[in-house]
Design an enzyme around this catalytic site. Structure first.
Site, PDB file in Angstrom:
ATOM      1  N   THR A  17      -0.595  76.695  79.120  1.00 51.71           N
ATOM      2  CA  THR A  17      -1.799  77.513  79.001  1.00 51.71           C
ATOM      3  C   THR A  17      -1.506  79.001  78.975  1.00 51.71           C
ATOM      4  O   THR A  17      -2.143  79.755  78.231  1.00 51.71           O
ATOM      5  CB  THR A  17      -2.752  77.206  80.173  1.00 51.71           C
ATOM      6  OG1 THR A  17      -3.112  75.820  80.122  1.00 51.71           O
ATOM      7  CG2 THR A  17      -4.017  78.037  80.095  1.00 51.71           C
ATOM      8  N   GLN A 281       1.908  59.129 101.162  1.00 50.74           N
ATOM      9  CA  GLN A 281       0.819  59.520 100.281  1.00 50.74           C
ATOM     10  C   GLN A 281       0.117  60.778 100.766  1.00 50.74           C
ATOM     11  O   GLN A 281      -0.619  61.419 100.011  1.00 50.74           O
ATOM     12  CB  GLN A 281      -0.209  58.377 100.181  1.00 50.74           C
ATOM     13  CG  GLN A 281       0.323  57.121  99.540  1.00 50.74           C
ATOM     14  CD  GLN A 281      -0.697  55.987  99.537  1.00 50.74           C
ATOM     15  OE1 GLN A 281      -1.867  56.200  99.826  1.00 50.74           O
ATOM     16  NE2 GLN A 281      -0.252  54.786  99.227  1.00 50.74           N
ATOM     17  N   CYS A 282       0.340  61.144 102.013  1.00 51.93           N
ATOM     18  CA  CYS A 282      -0.300  62.338 102.573  1.00 51.93           C
ATOM     19  C   CYS A 282       0.289  63.595 101.945  1.00 51.93           C
ATOM     20  O   CYS A 282       1.471  63.649 101.620  1.00 51.93           O
ATOM     21  CB  CYS A 282      -0.111  62.388 104.083  1.00 51.93           C
ATOM     22  SG  CYS A 282      -0.821  60.974 104.967  1.00 51.93           S
TER      23      CYS A 282
END
Length: 347
Positions: A17, A281-282
């Site tokens: 971008t 996953q934290c």
């Protein structure tokens, strides 16, 4: 009279971008060139730096970033290493953390800054965050403290924070604070002044030359656990042809379901030589498999701890080690060691 050398920075545009310029006639977004950059960021002329540019042709959307592009970046940096004080890589945000993690392992004995940055809005737009990110990244890449590079690491600079690349994850698709390093504090913060934190920055061995690496093996997979995960799915993943390693995303501090079929599937996989690395996953915290029985069972099944490693780091580190043909035992050992400041391990 002491003669000071003009700082030099190589700016490498891969895509993303930040390098998009809106055509005022058609409204379409087009990729930048150096003239566009000088037009939209005239502040660059105020730097007393020698700034050169290298542009990927064609530019790569970060969703299409692959190990081959990582190797190209390493080749560019290695080839120009003695010519510049630092390097700034303009990169799409979606996979920036993967690239930063990979480069931290590929650029062994790095003693110069390699700063990745980008933006959430194109640099030609009025409210872009790209201008400040780019200007500050260049200043950091050229900065020296006591005659040495201020930050001789692969880093990500975004919204006033300089973060170790292999500790960083993208956490926001909407706001300017797109990246966060949850388990390691920033190496520097940019306000009126750039405040560096020398105690947090890696210290290179000045006597060792840069050692570039190019090899990767992508026979890896990420297995994300969730309540109700089916045996057939786990079996299909762990028995995928050619599979060599798995990043297992577990609950909390490294916990998993206490299902007999699940633990047996892990045991069977590790017995076949598949390396399984446990990451949480934290967003913050570390794997501690000894803490609960639900984690201890994974340890007993041959799963190794990823400690406080990010997902991006764990997967690229596995690819890197597998690509260099190390033995199973050696890879398991190196995954539990910090190679480039990527994990915090209490000894």
């Amino acid at each position: 009279m002491m003669i000071t050398k003009t700082p030099s920075v190589l700016l490498i545009y891969t895509g993303g971008t930040i390098g998009m310029i809106q055509n005022p006639e058609t409204g379409a977004l087009e990729n930048f060139n150096f003239n566009h950059l000088l037009k939209h960021v005239p502040e660059l002329k105020k730097f007393n730096y020698h700034i050169s540019t290298y542009q990927f042709e064609p530019p790569i959307d970060s969703s299409d970033m692959e190990p081959q592009a990582w190797a190209k970046l390493v080749k560019i940096i290695s080839y120009n290493y003695d010519l510049y004080d630092g390097f700034v890589i303009l990169h799409g945000t979606d996979t920036m953390a993967f690239t930063a993690s990979a480069l931290s392992f590929m650029l062994e004995n790095l003693s110069k800054p390699v700063i990745l940055t980008g933006s959430q809005l194109p640099i030609g737009m009025l409210r872009t965050d790209g201008k400040e990110n780019l200007i500050t990244a260049i200043e950091i890449a050229a900065a020296k403290i006591d005659g040495k590079a201020a930050v001789p690491e692969v880093c990500i600079f975004f919204e006033n924070h300089l973060m170790r690349g292999n500790r960083t994850s993208k956490i926001n698709a909407e706001n300017f604070n797109a990246f966060r390093s949850f388990n390691y504090p920033p190496l520097a913060k940019a306000g009126i002044h750039i405040k560096y934190e020398p105690s947090r920055i890696l210290k290179p061995d000045e006597g060792l030359p840069l050692k570039p690496h190019y090899l990767f093996d992508t026979n890896v997979v990420i297995l994300n656990l969730f309540p109700g995960i089916q045996e057939s799915i786990v079996s299909a993943v762990l028995n995928a042809p050619g599979l060599k390693a798995v990043v297992l995303k577990t609950f909390g501090s490294g916990n998993a379901p206490q299902k007999e079929w699940f633990i047996q599937a892990l045991k069977d996989a590790t017995s076949r030589g598949i390396i399984i690395v446990n990451v949480t996953q934290c967003t913050s915290g570390a794997v501690q498999m000894e803490r609960y029985g639900t984690g201890l069972q994974l340890l007993q099944a041959g799963v190794i701890s990823g400690y406080d490693s990010t997902l991006e780091c764990a997967i690229t580190k596995l690819m890197f080690l597998l690509g260099h043909g190390f033995s199973n035992k050696e890879i398991r050992f190196r995954m539990t060691k910090s190679l480039a400041g990527e994990i915090t391990k209490e000894e």
